[in-house]
Every structure is written in C-alpha cells, then in structure tokens.
Design a protein around this motif. Sequence first.
Motif, mmCIF file in Angstrom:
data_model
loop_
_atom_site.group_PDB
_atom_site.id
_atom_site.type_symbol
_atom_site.label_atom_id
_atom_site.label_comp_id
_atom_site.label_asym_id
_atom_site.label_seq_id
_atom_site.Cartn_x
_atom_site.Cartn_y
_atom_site.Cartn_z
ATOM 1 N N ALA A 230 0.836 -1.205 0.000
ATOM 2 C CA ALA A 230 0.000 0.000 0.000
ATOM 3 C C ALA A 230 0.868 1.252 0.000
ATOM 4 C CB ALA A 230 -0.924 -0.009 1.213
ATOM 5 N N ARG A 231 1.972 1.193 0.730
ATOM 6 C CA ARG A 231 2.862 2.359 0.785
ATOM 7 C C ARG A 231 3.469 2.639 -0.595
ATOM 8 N NH1 ARG A 231 8.066 2.090 2.589
ATOM 9 N NH2 ARG A 231 7.600 0.070 3.534
ATOM 10 N N ALA A 232 3.936 1.581 -1.272
ATOM 11 C CA ALA A 232 4.513 1.754 -2.603
ATOM 12 C C ALA A 232 3.447 2.221 -3.599
ATOM 13 C CB ALA A 232 5.137 0.443 -3.074
ATOM 14 N N LEU A 233 2.225 1.726 -3.449
ATOM 15 C CA LEU A 233 1.133 2.117 -4.342
ATOM 16 C C LEU A 233 0.825 3.606 -4.201
ATOM 17 C CD1 LEU A 233 -1.247 1.393 -6.269
ATOM 18 C CD2 LEU A 233 -2.587 0.849 -4.212
ATOM 19 N N ARG A 234 0.744 4.076 -2.967
ATOM 20 C CA ARG A 234 0.424 5.483 -2.744
ATOM 21 C C ARG A 234 1.569 6.385 -3.219
ATOM 22 N NH1 ARG A 234 -4.067 6.364 0.200
ATOM 23 N NH2 ARG A 234 -3.371 8.441 0.830
ATOM 24 N N ASP A 235 2.798 5.954 -2.993
ATOM 25 C CA ASP A 235 3.937 6.721 -3.510
ATOM 26 C C ASP A 235 3.897 6.787 -5.034
ATOM 27 O OD1 ASP A 235 4.863 7.132 -0.950
ATOM 28 O OD2 ASP A 235 6.403 5.566 -1.041
ATOM 29 N N PHE A 236 3.534 5.659 -5.641
ATOM 30 C CA PHE A 236 3.442 5.607 -7.102
ATOM 31 C C PHE A 236 2.388 6.580 -7.614
ATOM 32 C CE2 PHE A 236 0.908 3.711 -10.599
ATOM 33 C CZ PHE A 236 1.823 3.860 -11.630
ATOM 34 N N PHE A 237 1.205 6.587 -6.998
ATOM 35 C CA PHE A 237 0.151 7.515 -7.436
ATOM 36 C C PHE A 237 0.633 8.966 -7.316
ATOM 37 C CE2 PHE A 237 -3.349 4.233 -6.547
ATOM 38 C CZ PHE A 237 -3.574 4.017 -7.895
ATOM 39 N N GLU A 238 1.266 9.280 -6.214
ATOM 40 C CA GLU A 238 1.743 10.651 -6.012
ATOM 41 C C GLU A 238 2.781 11.022 -7.072
ATOM 42 O OE1 GLU A 238 1.421 14.148 -4.911
ATOM 43 O OE2 GLU A 238 0.481 12.814 -3.440
ATOM 44 N N GLN A 239 3.658 10.102 -7.394
ATOM 45 C CA GLN A 239 4.679 10.362 -8.410
ATOM 46 C C GLN A 239 4.054 10.581 -9.783
ATOM 47 O OE1 GLN A 239 7.149 6.892 -8.049
ATOM 48 N NE2 GLN A 239 7.859 7.455 -5.991
ATOM 49 N N THR A 240 3.052 9.765 -10.134
ATOM 50 C CA THR A 240 2.420 9.919 -11.456
ATOM 51 C C THR A 240 1.667 11.246 -11.546
ATOM 52 O OG1 THR A 240 0.369 8.752 -10.833
ATOM 53 C CG2 THR A 240 2.179 7.421 -11.721
ATOM 54 N N LEU A 241 1.029 11.636 -10.470
ATOM 55 C CA LEU A 241 0.296 12.903 -10.467
ATOM 56 C C LEU A 241 1.256 14.083 -10.610
ATOM 57 C CD1 LEU A 241 -2.259 12.049 -7.643
ATOM 58 C CD2 LEU A 241 -2.854 12.594 -10.020
ATOM 59 N N GLN A 242 2.358 14.014 -9.893
ATOM 60 C CA GLN A 242 3.320 15.108 -9.975
ATOM 61 C C GLN A 242 3.964 15.168 -11.361
ATOM 62 O OE1 GLN A 242 3.688 17.391 -7.404
ATOM 63 N NE2 GLN A 242 4.668 18.519 -9.091
ATOM 64 N N ASP A 243 4.279 14.004 -11.912
ATOM 65 C CA ASP A 243 4.880 13.965 -13.252
ATOM 66 C C ASP A 243 3.912 14.505 -14.291
ATOM 67 O OD1 ASP A 243 7.009 13.045 -15.157
ATOM 68 O OD2 ASP A 243 5.373 11.782 -15.840
ATOM 69 N N ALA A 244 2.641 14.130 -14.180
ATOM 70 C CA ALA A 244 1.642 14.630 -15.128
ATOM 71 C C ALA A 244 1.473 16.143 -14.993
ATOM 72 C CB ALA A 244 0.305 13.927 -14.899
ATOM 73 N N LYS A 245 1.512 16.630 -13.753
ATOM 74 C CA LYS A 245 1.395 18.074 -13.517
ATOM 75 C C LYS A 245 2.596 18.809 -14.109
ATOM 76 C CE LYS A 245 -0.350 21.771 -11.384
ATOM 77 N NZ LYS A 245 -1.642 22.372 -11.753
ATOM 78 N N ASP A 246 3.790 18.298 -13.834
ATOM 79 C CA ASP A 246 5.007 18.950 -14.325
ATOM 80 C C ASP A 246 5.095 18.890 -15.851
ATOM 81 O OD1 ASP A 246 5.669 19.410 -11.700
ATOM 82 O OD2 ASP A 246 7.091 17.742 -11.562
ATOM 83 N N SER A 247 4.587 17.796 -16.438
ATOM 84 C CA SER A 247 4.668 17.607 -17.891
ATOM 85 C C SER A 247 3.478 18.214 -18.623
ATOM 86 C CB SER A 247 4.745 16.113 -18.215
ATOM 87 O OG SER A 247 5.802 15.493 -17.530
ATOM 88 N N ASP A 248 2.503 18.700 -17.851
ATOM 89 C CA ASP A 248 1.283 19.266 -18.435
ATOM 90 C C ASP A 248 0.593 18.259 -19.354
ATOM 91 O OD1 ASP A 248 -0.686 21.171 -18.797
ATOM 92 O OD2 ASP A 248 0.313 22.079 -20.535
ATOM 93 N N VAL A 249 0.454 17.025 -18.855
ATOM 94 C CA VAL A 249 -0.265 15.997 -19.599
ATOM 95 C C VAL A 249 -1.404 15.490 -18.713
ATOM 96 C CG1 VAL A 249 1.176 14.083 -18.783
ATOM 97 C CG2 VAL A 249 -0.002 13.892 -20.976
ATOM 98 N N MET A 250 -2.514 15.128 -19.324
ATOM 99 C CA MET A 250 -3.696 14.704 -18.579
ATOM 100 C C MET A 250 -3.450 13.353 -17.902
ATOM 101 S SD MET A 250 -7.598 14.880 -19.963
ATOM 102 C CE MET A 250 -7.453 13.550 -21.162
ATOM 103 N N TRP A 251 -4.014 13.187 -16.722
ATOM 104 C CA TRP A 251 -3.844 11.966 -15.913
ATOM 105 C C TRP A 251 -5.110 11.127 -16.004
ATOM 106 C CZ3 TRP A 251 -6.080 9.667 -11.576
ATOM 107 C CH2 TRP A 251 -5.285 8.806 -10.819
#
Length: 745
Positions: A230-251
């Motif tokens: 669960a910890r790795a899953l939540r870290d993964f979601f946070e990373q994908t959201l931040q990457d999408a935000k920084d890259s300006d691509v839809m999640w």
Amino acid sequence: MSGTETTIYYTLTDEAPSLATCSLLPVVRTFTAAAGIEVKVTDISLAGRILASFSEYLSDDQRVEDGLAFLGGLTQDPNANIIKLPNISASIPQLKACIAELQGQGYALPDLPEAPEGDDEQELLRRYSKLLGSAVNPVLREGNSDRRAPVAVKQFVRKFPHSMGKWSMASRTHADYMRDGDFYSAEQSITMENATEVRLEFVAKDGTVTVNKTLGLEAGEIFDSMRMSARALRDFFEQTLQDAKDSDVMWSLHVKATMMKVSHPIVFGHAVTVFYKELFEKYADLFDELGVNPNNGLSSVYEKIESLPRSKREEIMEDIHACYENRPEMAMVDSLKGVTNLHVPSDIIVDASMPAMIRNGGKMWGPDGKAKDCKAVMPESTYSTIYQEMINFCKTNGAFDPTTMGSVPNVGLMARKAEEYGSHDKTYEIESEGIMRVVDADGTVLMQHEVEQGDIWRACQTKDDAIRDWVKLAVNRSRQSDTPAIFWLDRNRAHDIELIKKVNSYLTEHDTVGLDIRIMTYVEAIRRSMERMIRGSDTISVTGNVLRDYLTDLFPIMELGTSAKMLSIVPMLKGGGMYETGAGGSAPKHVQQVQEENHLRWDSLGEFLALAVSLEDMGNKQDNARARILAKTLSEATGMLLQNNKSPSRKVGELDNRGSHFYLGMYWAQALGRQTDDAELAEKFSDLGKILAENEATILAEMEKVQGRPVEAVGYGYYHADRSTIKEIMRPSPTFNAVLAAANK
C-alpha cells in the motif's frame, strides 16, 4: 438431466441485452420449434441473483429460482447448451441501487451494511459481497475460451470500416505502472506434487497465528501468492500525479474493479485518497462518521454529504474544487456532467477504456470536452506493458486499418476459476504488520510475504486439467485454422514459469508437425502479433485468464470497432458448451436512450453468432439434421444482414434493435426456403419469408412510429422491470407479432 438434449438455455441478464431478449426470442423460437428445440430462459440478472440469495426474506409468491446455481450445475452435463449474454458486474453503488429498487417494489430485503456491526451484519455483508463484481462468469466458465472474429463480420468491417483516430509520432500519451512493490514483483508460485490441504495464515508481530482460510489442492495444481504494498502504491500515485502536472499531460486511471472485485476497488480507493489528499485529511473524522468509502469513488463523498446542512456541503464542495488546483487535468467519463475518472470504479474498466483511448489516437476526453494526450496509469505492471507496446507501435506505424488488418483470435485459460479471476475469496487487506503465508498439512511453509497494514495479499489457483485442456484447444485451433499460435507467457514471472513447464510437457501429447507454435513474453508476443496483423496475417493468442479478457477487447476494438462482434465459444470440460454473445458490458447508455427516445441501438449480432454455433453443436451432438440446417441458414441470414447494413443505427427514427430482428427473421426464413436438404422446412419457411417481405414496409413503419418519445415505463423498474411491460415496448409492430403468431400455429 432430462430434456437437456433438446434445450437451449438462454440467459436473462440486465440492461440493454435484457431489453433485446424480449424482441429477439419470439423470432428465434419460431425457427427452433421446427427442429424440436426448446429455448428456455434462465434468470441470472443482478436482481434475480439478489432475490434468489435472500429468499428467506420473501413471501412464497416472491421467491424465484436460483438461475445461476442451476446453470452452474448444468455445466457438468455433457449435453449442456447455454447462451450467455452480458450481465452487470455490480459495483457497490449498483448493488445498493438494485436493492433499493427491489425494496421499493415490496421485497423485504435487508439493507447492505456498509459498516457492519455484529455477527448478523457481517454475515449479511458476506452474502451480499458474493453478488459483487464478476460473480456470474466464474460459475459458468467450466471450460476454456475460444474467441475469434467470424468471416461474415470481417467482410462487413472491410466493406463498412469504423473510424480510427489519427496517431502522431509526437504524441505524449504513455502508460505508467509500478516498477516495484506491486503483485508482479512479489509473486511466488508452486506446483503441487500431490493432493493436499493448505492454510492461508497471518502471523502477527507477537507470533499470534490466524488461519484465514483452508483449501484443498489437487495434484498438479499451480498455486500462487502475491502482495501489493500500500505504501509503494500510494507513492506511485503521487509520483504519477506530480509527473503529469510537471509535464502538463492529462492523468487517467485504468483498473478492473468489476472482475478483480476485492483487490482493485482497494487500489481505486487509494487513488481517490491520494488525488484528493487534502480533502480526506481535513475531513477524516467527519467522513469516517458519515461512512464515506473512497473505494466507491468520489461519488461516495457526494452521496454521504447529502445529509449535512447546506453550508457544510458547500464548504466541502469548495474544498473538492480546490484539490484540482494543485493536480493535473484528469480524464473525464462525462465532460458535460463533470464526471471524472475517479467518480465510481466501474466507470474505468481497463480492458474497455485503454482500447478506446488507443483507437482514438491515444486521446481521452478532458474537463473542457476536448480530446487530449494522457498518462494512462495502471498500477499493476503484470499486463500493463502490452498497452505501452501498442502505443509505441501506433506512434511508429500509425493507426490500424480495419480494411486490411489481420486478426488476433484468442484461446484463453479460464476453466475452473483459473488464475487471478478466482482469487476473490483468497484476497485480504492486511490489518497490521506481520507475515502472510501458505502452509501445507504437514506444517511446511510453502510461500510467505512480509506485509504491512493496508497491503493487499491474494492467492490464486490454476487446475492441472484446465491447463491440459487449454493446450489441447490451442493446438486444435492452430491446426483447424492453419494459423500460427503464440503462448503469451513471461519467463521472468513466477506463475508463468510453472505454466511454461506444463505447456512444454503437454504439447508433446499432440501432433504439432507443421504447426507454428511459440512461447513468448507478453511484449514479444504483442509486437509479433501486431507486425503480422498490419500485413493482413492472423495470429492466435494463447493466454491466461486476465490477458484473455484484455486481449479480447483490445484487438477486436481495433479490428471490428467493438468486442461485441466476436464469436465466443466455451467448450466445457465435461463436454457441454456455452456460447457467449460478445463482450462490451450491458450498455446502460443504450437503456437511457430507450427511456428518452424509445430507440434501442444495442446490436444483437453477438446473439446471432452464438445461436448459430449453439444450434450447430446441438445438431452434431444429437444428430439433429434440422438443427444443423437452422445453424447454416442462420449464418447465411446474419451475413445478409451485415452486407445489407441492417444493423441498428445510433440515431432515433432509423432502424434500431427491433428492426434488425425483423430483418434477421426475414433473411433466415428466405435462406431456409432456398435450402434443398429438407423440403418440409423449405416449404414452411419459404411462405414465412414471402409474408415478411410483403409486409416489410408496414412492419418498419410501425416500429419507427413509436420512436422519438420517452418511455416512462422502463423507468419504473431499471434492474427489475416488469417483463410484460418491457415486452410491449420491445414488440411494437402488431403486424410482425401477428405473422410470428400465425407461423407458430
């Protein structure tokens, strides 16, 4: 079982297929009666299953047959002949809505306890949970799967190709998945040398052992266990959201909360609480008091806060909107209504949502209603890589061309609840730190995982006889169709390593001389299949249960525009047969159009295809010559319907589902009139074909006349509609009804 030799069991399911059944069956029975074949309806709808499961709460006149249990028993009959239509794989919101509707109709059912207190409520929750997700298919699929595109459908698509979105090499669309901490990275697998009993145990930090389940395993059975952090899953979601935000691509998120009805709703819930982190942190105590369940999506928040004062609701709504300011754009299920990817888990089924995105040039719909590139998030990496490979392929080669592309039929390992789709009763959300382990009858620890609070642990079984039959079916299909076959097996995955041993062994039991049969990893297999496909060549995919589900949507949606046009045959291990009418779900939006405009755009092509092979199988097994003639002429009629483009239109005022059933009946009667193998049949149906042709304009006018106005009666029972009312709606032509009635005298 008496009478099964001459009976086709036709399932009554939900939503659009249920409506279509009321129109189609009177046509079908007109023809099957001539061969001494009875078509019986068996109710496996969500409402029917609820009523059958809680019969002790009902009066005698309200009780119904347990249709699913009956058909489950029938699968063990070598004469079984079942036509299976798509049914609702219920989410919790759908289950609650169905219960409420039945209660409103006078059925004294208990409420679904979302936060059970005491043993009685725990037992109610356990019983209701059996109805969630894909509760039907594991019971009925007592055989492996043979899915392919019929010749008539391929010809139709090449004549009337569906649209394909344009791909750009500059597309930023990509798949993203966990690289560690997921089920794939932690999977363990073992093949049982002898039949034995195992215990699924949790060992707490203080050494206390809790036995969660005891299972009997067969000799030769493959048994797996795996854990998602669960910890790795939540870290993964946070990373994908931040990457999408920084890259300006839809999640966007893509899971399988219907089939993986225990583990994936939990995964979905983590996505909700990570995306709306500030919201769930601020209102943690209030949401807990209200019973908000993030596993049911943001809709659970909307539902539960309705009981609050208006000022408090407005405050929470403002905080929901504030969450979007620091997050990337999110893909929408319905841009106009503001329904996001995280609204309810049943809205984002990966095997439907990912092919639709790829077909649309790698784009999904944004909040502004525009199609955009996106990051497609699929946490579990086991099968996610195939989607990235297809995205890469389309970026390089452009969109697939339906007029020239080949086909990827599938032979799927699904008998006896094989692999992950049978894991529901062996899946646990861990309550505290410790060890989950599998222990045999002698006390030997076979597999174990260290786990933390919130982790998801599950175990899966794959029976040896199912695997042996799967290999046999693959060889037979390759031989019969003269088509190369690829076993999609990952030599680095624990479960597949065990499968590869068995495949190599069981292939020696068959004559494979002259056949091209290979074992490849998922990425290697999809790449080779696509390379052959764009050159017009076919390649059989031989896969496990989950990939069967994914690929029989992915390739057909590219090739045919929909998975509902696939021919799906399930040869039962005991000798019977089940014929599935295509994938694609039960189409709730089609029902909505009926309610608003009395136009049903559901295409019954899957039913036509399934019925033809069902009749052919019965004819061969029971030496029923007329059944074989009916099968052959039905296939001819289906081909005529496709070539003349008499499938339902999406637009009101044009031909709909009911009109296509008329044309099927007319073409079928005409084909029977032309055949020369049975003069009596030819005479009977030649007359019917002439009468239908003479009344074509009148019948179509009567069907068109009712369209364009709301049908309020459908709304009186969405999950458990009054069948007599639905029959009136779905049979609006007095002329057509009279012709069929006369033919049945």
